[in-house]
Enzyme design. Sequence first.
Site, PDB file in Angstrom:
ATOM      1  N   LYS A   3      10.268   6.204  -2.600  1.00 33.07           N
ATOM      2  CA  LYS A   3      11.603   6.772  -2.659  1.00 33.07           C
ATOM      3  C   LYS A   3      12.254   6.780  -1.277  1.00 33.07           C
ATOM      4  O   LYS A   3      13.454   6.653  -1.143  1.00 33.07           O
ATOM      5  CB  LYS A   3      11.626   8.176  -3.275  1.00 33.07           C
ATOM      6  CG  LYS A   3      10.624   9.158  -2.728  1.00 33.07           C
ATOM      7  CD  LYS A   3      10.787  10.526  -3.427  1.00 33.07           C
ATOM      8  CE  LYS A   3       9.718  11.484  -2.972  1.00 33.07           C
ATOM      9  NZ  LYS A   3       8.383  11.138  -3.498  1.00 33.07           N
ATOM     10  N   PHE A   4      11.477   6.886  -0.195  1.00 35.15           N
ATOM     11  CA  PHE A   4      12.115   6.923   1.126  1.00 35.15           C
ATOM     12  C   PHE A   4      11.734   5.773   2.024  1.00 35.15           C
ATOM     13  O   PHE A   4      12.089   5.760   3.179  1.00 35.15           O
ATOM     14  CB  PHE A   4      11.757   8.234   1.845  1.00 35.15           C
ATOM     15  CG  PHE A   4      12.399   9.422   1.190  1.00 35.15           C
ATOM     16  CD1 PHE A   4      11.634  10.363   0.535  1.00 35.15           C
ATOM     17  CD2 PHE A   4      13.782   9.548   1.177  1.00 35.15           C
ATOM     18  CE1 PHE A   4      12.236  11.433  -0.103  1.00 35.15           C
ATOM     19  CE2 PHE A   4      14.385  10.621   0.541  1.00 35.15           C
ATOM     20  CZ  PHE A   4      13.612  11.571  -0.107  1.00 35.15           C
ATOM     21  N   LEU A   7       4.212  -4.220  -0.483  1.00 41.34           N
ATOM     22  CA  LEU A   7       3.518  -3.742  -1.694  1.00 41.34           C
ATOM     23  C   LEU A   7       4.526  -3.161  -2.670  1.00 41.34           C
ATOM     24  O   LEU A   7       4.374  -3.223  -3.873  1.00 41.34           O
ATOM     25  CB  LEU A   7       2.476  -2.695  -1.303  1.00 41.34           C
ATOM     26  CG  LEU A   7       1.272  -3.241  -0.538  1.00 41.34           C
ATOM     27  CD1 LEU A   7       0.463  -2.103   0.058  1.00 41.34           C
ATOM     28  CD2 LEU A   7       0.405  -4.086  -1.454  1.00 41.34           C
ATOM     29  N   VAL A  41       6.532  -0.059   1.650  1.00 43.67           N
ATOM     30  CA  VAL A  41       5.104  -0.056   1.972  1.00 43.67           C
ATOM     31  C   VAL A  41       4.633  -1.502   2.106  1.00 43.67           C
ATOM     32  O   VAL A  41       4.934  -2.319   1.234  1.00 43.67           O
ATOM     33  CB  VAL A  41       4.300   0.652   0.868  1.00 43.67           C
ATOM     34  CG1 VAL A  41       2.827   0.678   1.226  1.00 43.67           C
ATOM     35  CG2 VAL A  41       4.798   2.082   0.671  1.00 43.67           C
ATOM     36  N   LYS A  74       8.385  -0.422  -2.932  1.00 37.75           N
ATOM     37  CA  LYS A  74       9.291   0.534  -2.310  1.00 37.75           C
ATOM     38  C   LYS A  74       9.039   1.915  -2.885  1.00 37.75           C
ATOM     39  O   LYS A  74       8.939   2.073  -4.111  1.00 37.75           O
ATOM     40  CB  LYS A  74      10.765   0.140  -2.618  1.00 37.75           C
ATOM     41  CG  LYS A  74      11.362  -0.776  -1.557  1.00 37.75           C
ATOM     42  CD  LYS A  74      12.872  -0.886  -1.666  1.00 37.75           C
ATOM     43  CE  LYS A  74      13.330  -1.645  -2.910  1.00 37.75           C
ATOM     44  NZ  LYS A  74      12.781  -3.017  -2.946  1.00 37.75           N
ATOM     45  N   ASP A  89       3.119  18.573  -6.139  1.00 38.90           N
ATOM     46  CA  ASP A  89       3.782  17.437  -6.788  1.00 38.90           C
ATOM     47  C   ASP A  89       2.754  16.483  -7.391  1.00 38.90           C
ATOM     48  O   ASP A  89       2.858  15.278  -7.250  1.00 38.90           O
ATOM     49  CB  ASP A  89       4.647  16.710  -5.745  1.00 38.90           C
ATOM     50  CG  ASP A  89       5.766  15.914  -6.421  1.00 38.90           C
ATOM     51  OD1 ASP A  89       6.417  15.118  -5.729  1.00 38.90           O
ATOM     52  OD2 ASP A  89       5.951  16.076  -7.634  1.00 38.90           O
TER      53      ASP A  89
HETATM   54  C1  LIG Z   1       6.867   0.882  -5.813  1.00 36.63           C
HETATM   55  O1  LIG Z   1       5.703   0.078  -5.763  1.00 36.63           O
HETATM   56  C2  LIG Z   1       4.788   0.378  -4.846  1.00 36.63           C
HETATM   57  C3  LIG Z   1       5.092   1.273  -3.849  1.00 36.63           C
HETATM   58  C4  LIG Z   1       4.116   1.537  -2.934  1.00 36.63           C
HETATM   59  C5  LIG Z   1       2.872   0.964  -3.013  1.00 36.63           C
HETATM   60  C6  LIG Z   1       2.576   0.063  -4.037  1.00 36.63           C
HETATM   61  C7  LIG Z   1       1.214  -0.509  -4.069  1.00 36.63           C
HETATM   62  N1  LIG Z   1       0.362   0.100  -3.255  1.00 36.63           N
HETATM   63  C8  LIG Z   1      -0.925  -0.315  -3.173  1.00 36.63           C
HETATM   64  N2  LIG Z   1      -1.784   0.335  -2.340  1.00 36.63           N
HETATM   65  C9  LIG Z   1      -1.468   1.296  -1.415  1.00 36.63           C
HETATM   66  C10 LIG Z   1      -0.243   1.876  -1.095  1.00 36.63           C
HETATM   67  C11 LIG Z   1      -0.511   2.772  -0.085  1.00 36.63           C
HETATM   68  C12 LIG Z   1       0.440   3.667   0.636  1.00 36.63           C
HETATM   69  N3  LIG Z   1      -1.825   2.728   0.156  1.00 36.63           N
HETATM   70  N4  LIG Z   1      -2.386   1.821  -0.655  1.00 36.63           N
HETATM   71  C13 LIG Z   1      -1.412  -1.361  -3.914  1.00 36.63           C
HETATM   72  C14 LIG Z   1      -0.556  -2.033  -4.771  1.00 36.63           C
HETATM   73  C15 LIG Z   1      -1.040  -3.101  -5.547  1.00 36.63           C
HETATM   74  C16 LIG Z   1      -0.199  -3.760  -6.395  1.00 36.63           C
HETATM   75  C17 LIG Z   1       1.135  -3.366  -6.490  1.00 36.63           C
HETATM   76  C18 LIG Z   1       1.617  -2.318  -5.748  1.00 36.63           C
HETATM   77  C19 LIG Z   1       0.796  -1.622  -4.873  1.00 36.63           C
HETATM   78  C20 LIG Z   1       3.555  -0.197  -4.942  1.00 36.63           C
END
Ligand SMILES: COc1cccc(-c2nc(Nc3cc(C)[nH]n3)cc3ccccc23)c1
Length: 284
Positions: free
Chosen positions: A18-19, A14, A22, A16, A132
């Site tokens: 910071k640490f 999905l 995903v 990155k 935060d």
């Molecule tokens: C840096 O870009 C990042 C980083 C982390 C998550 C996403 C991202 N996350 C989620 N959903 C999530 C993430 C978590 C921990 N629960 N649900 C959906 C997305 C959909 C399109 C693009 C990006 C997405 C992006």
Amino acid sequence: RQFHLGMFEIGRPLGKGKFGRVYLARERSSGFICALKVLYKAELQHGSGVEKQVRREVEIQSNLRHPNILKMYGHFHDSKRIFLILEFAGRGELYKHLRRENRFPEWKAAQYVAQMASALRYLHRKHVIHRDIKPENILVGIHGELKISDFGWSVHAPNHRRTTLCGTLDYLPPEMVKPHGNGNDNSYDEKVDLWSLGVLTYEFLVGEAPFEDTMVMTHRRIARADMTIPSFVSPEARDLIKKLLVLDPDKRLPLDAVQQHPWIIKHCVKGERATNREKGRGGE
Ligand SMILES: COc1cccc(-c2nc(Nc3cc(C)[nH]n3)cc3ccccc23)c1
């Protein structure tokens, strides 16, 4: 419940954080969709604040249950990595929506602020301070609802910060940017989240943070609550922002009053009026 990597089918990355990275994931036996956050132990320098932050994130977030707080279903680790099993928020990162739309219309900003106030009330009842609250730490669920994520900086109130801050100062309240400003040691309490809610409200409506400037100037402007609210912001929204961005933590509008504020009430119609409006029926 014991979890291990073999229980999951890993989907597309999905993004990155910071640490860590995903990934979309599906638990094999149930077909349950979740997000798997992978942290590399090597990247969490031993004995530094980061390791403690991850431990705290797991401890705090695992015990929270609220529709506007991202759920943590569990965690596990192998020799090299730590895995956090998190709720999947279908519409991704709020800050990307904000950048794309520049700023939110007042009805959307008010609904988002009401959801954040509800989540913060829940956290504060459990004496958890998030510390935060900013668009980068908020995800959007499939129905457009906000989900506070990233509890890496949250602590149990009252607290005395030990880990050095990094990243943007934009959201920090005066009592956290000017240590010893409050007479005794720079301890603070839940009211730091009220300040951040004010900064968030401003950023939703204006498209940039109220004290955004060079590092030195941001510091100074926060310490003086020195901001200007553009004229396109409605008087009701302006009133709420000014009641949250107050230097004295004890004079900031409490969360129950935020939820009853005219600007919030005006845009967050609840109950049958909303349903009637949706169905186009009269208010019968
Ligand atoms: C840096 O870009 C990042 C980083 C982390 C998550 C996403 C991202 N996350 C989620 N959903 C999530 C993430 C978590 C921990 N629960 N649900 C959906 C997305 C959909 C399109 C693009 C990006 C997405 C992006």
